[in-house]
Design a protein around this motif. Structure first.
Motif, short mmCIF file in Angstrom:
data_model
loop_
_atom_site.label_atom_id
_atom_site.label_comp_id
_atom_site.label_asym_id
_atom_site.label_seq_id
_atom_site.Cartn_x
_atom_site.Cartn_y
_atom_site.Cartn_z
N LYS A 59 5.54 -32.98 -21.20
CA LYS A 59 6.38 -32.24 -22.14
C LYS A 59 7.32 -33.18 -22.89
CE LYS A 59 6.05 -27.67 -20.13
NZ LYS A 59 5.41 -27.04 -21.27
N ALA A 60 7.93 -34.13 -22.18
CA ALA A 60 8.83 -35.09 -22.82
C ALA A 60 8.09 -35.99 -23.80
CB ALA A 60 9.54 -35.92 -21.76
N LEU A 61 6.94 -36.49 -23.38
CA LEU A 61 6.16 -37.38 -24.25
C LEU A 61 5.60 -36.65 -25.47
CD1 LEU A 61 4.37 -39.41 -21.48
CD2 LEU A 61 6.06 -40.30 -23.10
N THR A 62 5.19 -35.41 -25.29
CA THR A 62 4.67 -34.63 -26.42
C THR A 62 5.76 -34.37 -27.45
OG1 THR A 62 2.97 -33.61 -25.03
CG2 THR A 62 3.55 -32.45 -27.07
N ALA A 63 6.95 -34.00 -26.99
CA ALA A 63 8.07 -33.77 -27.91
C ALA A 63 8.45 -35.06 -28.63
CB ALA A 63 9.28 -33.22 -27.14
N THR A 64 8.47 -36.17 -27.92
CA THR A 64 8.79 -37.46 -28.53
C THR A 64 7.75 -37.84 -29.56
OG1 THR A 64 9.93 -38.17 -26.52
CG2 THR A 64 9.24 -39.90 -28.03
N TRP A 65 6.47 -37.68 -29.23
CA TRP A 65 5.37 -37.98 -30.15
C TRP A 65 5.52 -37.16 -31.43
CZ3 TRP A 65 1.65 -34.54 -31.94
CH2 TRP A 65 0.57 -35.10 -32.62
N TYR A 66 5.78 -35.87 -31.29
CA TYR A 66 5.91 -34.99 -32.45
C TYR A 66 7.12 -35.40 -33.30
CZ TYR A 66 6.10 -30.77 -35.27
OH TYR A 66 6.11 -29.90 -36.34
N ALA A 67 8.24 -35.64 -32.65
CA ALA A 67 9.46 -36.01 -33.37
C ALA A 67 9.26 -37.29 -34.19
CB ALA A 67 10.63 -36.18 -32.39
N LYS A 68 8.61 -38.27 -33.61
CA LYS A 68 8.36 -39.52 -34.32
C LYS A 68 7.49 -39.30 -35.55
CE LYS A 68 8.97 -42.83 -30.59
NZ LYS A 68 9.96 -43.65 -31.27
N ARG A 69 6.50 -38.44 -35.46
CA ARG A 69 5.59 -38.20 -36.57
C ARG A 69 6.17 -37.30 -37.65
NH1 ARG A 69 3.37 -40.29 -32.72
NH2 ARG A 69 1.40 -41.38 -32.70
N HIS A 70 7.25 -36.58 -37.32
CA HIS A 70 7.85 -35.66 -38.29
C HIS A 70 9.30 -36.03 -38.62
CE1 HIS A 70 4.34 -33.40 -36.86
NE2 HIS A 70 4.35 -32.91 -38.08
N ASP A 71 9.66 -37.27 -38.33
CA ASP A 71 11.01 -37.79 -38.66
C ASP A 71 12.13 -36.88 -38.15
OD1 ASP A 71 10.07 -40.13 -39.94
OD2 ASP A 71 9.62 -38.95 -41.73
N ILE A 72 11.97 -36.38 -36.95
CA ILE A 72 13.02 -35.59 -36.31
C ILE A 72 13.85 -36.57 -35.48
CG2 ILE A 72 13.49 -33.78 -34.61
CD1 ILE A 72 10.87 -32.44 -35.52
N PRO A 73 15.18 -36.56 -35.64
CA PRO A 73 16.03 -37.56 -34.98
C PRO A 73 16.25 -37.34 -33.48
CG PRO A 73 17.39 -36.04 -36.20
CD PRO A 73 15.96 -35.65 -36.48
N LEU A 74 15.16 -37.22 -32.76
CA LEU A 74 15.23 -37.04 -31.31
C LEU A 74 15.51 -38.40 -30.67
CD1 LEU A 74 14.77 -35.24 -28.78
CD2 LEU A 74 12.35 -35.85 -28.96
N GLU A 75 16.57 -38.48 -29.88
CA GLU A 75 16.93 -39.75 -29.23
C GLU A 75 16.42 -39.82 -27.80
OE1 GLU A 75 21.18 -39.93 -29.71
OE2 GLU A 75 21.02 -40.34 -31.87
N ARG A 76 16.51 -38.73 -27.09
CA ARG A 76 16.07 -38.69 -25.69
C ARG A 76 15.60 -37.28 -25.36
NH1 ARG A 76 17.85 -42.85 -22.46
NH2 ARG A 76 19.49 -44.14 -23.30
N VAL A 77 14.74 -37.21 -24.35
CA VAL A 77 14.33 -35.93 -23.79
C VAL A 77 14.56 -36.02 -22.28
CG1 VAL A 77 12.46 -34.27 -23.45
CG2 VAL A 77 12.51 -35.68 -25.52
N ALA A 78 15.22 -35.03 -21.74
CA ALA A 78 15.37 -34.93 -20.29
C ALA A 78 14.67 -33.64 -19.86
CB ALA A 78 16.84 -34.90 -19.90
N THR A 79 13.85 -33.74 -18.83
CA THR A 79 13.18 -32.56 -18.30
C THR A 79 13.50 -32.45 -16.82
OG1 THR A 79 11.15 -33.77 -17.79
CG2 THR A 79 11.27 -32.70 -19.94
N ARG A 80 13.52 -31.22 -16.34
CA ARG A 80 13.67 -30.98 -14.91
C ARG A 80 12.69 -29.86 -14.55
NH1 ARG A 80 18.59 -29.09 -14.54
NH2 ARG A 80 18.08 -26.94 -14.06
N VAL A 81 11.89 -30.10 -13.54
CA VAL A 81 10.93 -29.11 -13.10
C VAL A 81 11.39 -28.55 -11.76
CG1 VAL A 81 8.54 -28.70 -12.36
CG2 VAL A 81 9.00 -30.19 -14.31
N GLU A 82 11.43 -27.24 -11.68
CA GLU A 82 11.73 -26.55 -10.43
C GLU A 82 10.44 -25.90 -9.95
OE1 GLU A 82 14.71 -23.82 -11.75
OE2 GLU A 82 16.29 -25.33 -11.71
N ARG A 83 10.17 -26.02 -8.66
CA ARG A 83 8.93 -25.51 -8.07
C ARG A 83 9.21 -24.37 -7.12
NH1 ARG A 83 7.07 -29.64 -3.97
NH2 ARG A 83 6.88 -30.92 -5.81
N ASP A 84 8.42 -23.31 -7.26
CA ASP A 84 8.41 -22.23 -6.28
C ASP A 84 6.98 -22.15 -5.77
OD1 ASP A 84 8.31 -19.91 -4.80
OD2 ASP A 84 9.19 -18.63 -6.35
#
Length: 137
Positions: A59-84
Motif C-alpha cells: 500500500k505504501a509503495l503503490t501510493a508512492t509510485w502513483y504520487a511520483k507519476r502524478h506530481d503529488i507532493p507526497l513525502e512519506r507514507v506510514a502504514t500500520r496493519v492490525e490483525r484479527d
C-alpha cells in the motif's frame, strides 16, 4: 502447457532442531520464527507477520509510485496493519490498515492516494485472486 515459475525464495532451518528459519530472496537475507506460545523464542517475524507486512508495504509503495507519476507532493507514507486472526480456522482473517500520508497534500490528493492504495497488487492478490499452491517433496 508449460508453467513458468519465477522469483525463487529459499528457506532453510537456521539451527538443527529449532524453529528459526533463514530465507534468501535475491540478494536479501530474512529470518522467520514463531513465538513462545508455539515453542520458540520470537527471534524474527512469523509467516503471518510477513503476510501482513506485504500488505502494509504494498500500500505504501503503490501510493508512492502513483504520487511520483502524478506530481503529488507526497513525502512519506506510514502504514500500520492490525490483525484479527481469532477466526482464521473458520476461514476469516481480518486486517485493518491505517494510512498516514505526509507532505503538503490537499484533501483531494489524500483521498486519491487512499483510493490508489486500496487497489495495491497485494490487496488484490489477497482478496480477488485464486491462488493454487503445489507442495512438492
Amino acid at each position: 502447457m508449460s508453467e513458468t515459475y519465477t522469483n525463487e525464495i529459499d528457506c532453510a532451518t537456521t539451527t538443527a532442531g529449532e524453529y528459526p528459519q533463514t530465507l534468501r530472496v535475491r540478494a536479501h537475507t530474512l529470518h522467520a520464527d514463531v513465538g513462545p506460545e508455539a515453542g520458540s523464542v520470537d527471534s524474527a517475524p512469523s509467516p503471518h507477520d510477513y503476510f501482513d507486512a506485504a500488505l502494509a508495504s504494498c500500500k505504501a509503495l503503490t501510493a508512492t509510485w502513483y504520487a511520483k507519476r502524478h506530481d503529488i507532493p507526497l513525502e512519506r507514507v506510514a502504514t500500520r496493519v492490525e490483525r484479527d486472526s481469532h477466526e482464521e480456522r473458520l476461514g476469516k482473517y481480518h486486517l485493518r490498515v491505517h494510512l498516514d500520508f505526509q507532505g503538503p497534500l490537499t484533501d483531494a490528493q489524500r483521498e486519491t492516494l487512499r483510493q490508489v492504495a486500496a487497489k495495491c497488487p497485494i490487496h488484490k492478490l489477497m482478496t480477488q485472486v485464486t491462488i493454487d499452491i503445489e507442495t512438492v517433496a
